[in-house]
Design a protein around this motif. Sequence first.
Motif, PDB file in Angstrom:
ATOM      1  N   THR A 184       2.237  -5.998   3.713  1.00 50.29           N
ATOM      2  CA  THR A 184       1.888  -6.367   2.307  1.00 50.29           C
ATOM      3  C   THR A 184       1.328  -7.759   1.945  1.00 50.29           C
ATOM      4  O   THR A 184       0.446  -8.106   1.361  1.00 50.29           O
ATOM      5  CB  THR A 184       2.804  -5.828   1.273  1.00 50.29           C
ATOM      6  OG1 THR A 184       2.962  -4.427   1.484  1.00 50.29           O
ATOM      7  CG2 THR A 184       2.443  -6.060  -0.213  1.00 50.29           C
TER       8      THR A 184
ATOM      9  N   PHE B  45      -0.531   1.128   5.275  1.00 48.72           N
ATOM     10  CA  PHE B  45      -0.649  -0.205   5.537  1.00 48.72           C
ATOM     11  C   PHE B  45      -1.791  -0.842   6.498  1.00 48.72           C
ATOM     12  O   PHE B  45      -2.205  -1.731   6.234  1.00 48.72           O
ATOM     13  CB  PHE B  45       0.725  -0.839   6.040  1.00 48.72           C
ATOM     14  CG  PHE B  45       1.965  -0.391   5.236  1.00 48.72           C
ATOM     15  CD1 PHE B  45       2.118  -1.168   4.035  1.00 48.72           C
ATOM     16  CD2 PHE B  45       2.674   0.567   5.156  1.00 48.72           C
ATOM     17  CE1 PHE B  45       3.333  -1.011   3.164  1.00 48.72           C
ATOM     18  CE2 PHE B  45       3.940   0.979   4.395  1.00 48.72           C
ATOM     19  CZ  PHE B  45       4.153  -0.128   3.283  1.00 48.72           C
TER      20      PHE B  45
ATOM     21  N   PRO C 297       6.865  -3.116   6.497  1.00 51.08           N
ATOM     22  CA  PRO C 297       5.951  -2.869   5.245  1.00 51.08           C
ATOM     23  C   PRO C 297       5.727  -4.171   4.394  1.00 51.08           C
ATOM     24  O   PRO C 297       4.525  -4.274   3.843  1.00 51.08           O
ATOM     25  CB  PRO C 297       6.823  -1.963   4.668  1.00 51.08           C
ATOM     26  CG  PRO C 297       7.454  -1.169   5.489  1.00 51.08           C
ATOM     27  CD  PRO C 297       7.645  -2.156   6.514  1.00 51.08           C
TER      28      PRO C 297
END
Length: 262
Positions: free
Chosen positions: A34, A86, A30
Motif C-alpha cells: 500500500t 495488492f 500488505p
Amino acid sequence: MSDGKVLVDQRDGYVVITLNRPDKLNAFTPSQSTSLMEALDEADDDPDCRAVVLTGAGRGFCAGQDLGEREPGGEAIDLGNTIETFYNPLIRRIRSLQLPVICAVNGVAAGAGANVALACDIVLAARSARFIQAFAKIGLVPDSGGTWTVTHLIGEARAKAIMLTGAPVDAETAEQWGMIWKAVDDDGLMSEAHEMASKFAKAATVGLGLTKTLIQAAGANDLDKQLDMERDAQRDAGYTPDYAEGVSAFLEKRPPAFTGRR
C-alpha cells in the motif's frame, strides 16, 4: 512514508523510492504494498517529478511475498484476492505511470519482487543480483504479471524453463537474454541509476510517457492500429511546449531546456 516500510527521497526532478524491510529482504506485506502504491501516486501527482527510481534497502531488492505472515497449517487464504487487492494494481500503476520508472536491483529479486522489478521501464541490476521465479517451489503459479512480462521479454522457452524449475537467473545472463537493460558493478548501481534519472528529469516528459504507452501497446496491436496510435500520440506531443523548445534548440545549436509540461 509514515510507516517506514517505504522510503521516499525527493531529488531534483525525480524521486527515489526504497523498499525498507532489509531484515526481511524487503519481502512484501500488505502495508508495504500500500505504501509503495501511495508513493507512486504521489510521484504521478507531483508536477516537478519527471522520473522514478525504485530500489531496495540492504542486501536484496525484494524476496516477494512475506511468507512469514502465513501461518503453517492455518486456514487457507484466498490468494487470488491478495493478488487482486495488492499486486495487480501495483503492476498496472507502474505500467501506466507517464514517467520513466528505473528499477535498481540490488541482490535477490524473487517471486513478486522479481516481477515488480521487471515491470519497470528500465532495469539496472548489480552483478550480484539474481532473478528467481520461486513460485513452483511452494506450489504456486507466477503472478504480478510474470507470465506476461517474462514471456514477452525472453520468449516462451526460457520463460517456461525458469518458471517451472525456479532456477535463478544472474544479472549478466538476464542482460544477455534481454530480460533487463544492463548489469553493472555493485558499487556503481545507484550512481548509474541516479545519472539516468537526472537525465530523464531534464527530458521532454510528455513525449517519454507517450513513447512508453506506444511500446507497451505494440505487442497487442496490428500495424494499422499501431500507426493510428502513433499518429494520435505525435499530435499530442506536437502541441507541447517541449516540442517547440526542441526545434528551437536544434536550429539554434544549443541544448534544449525542456520543462516536461503539457
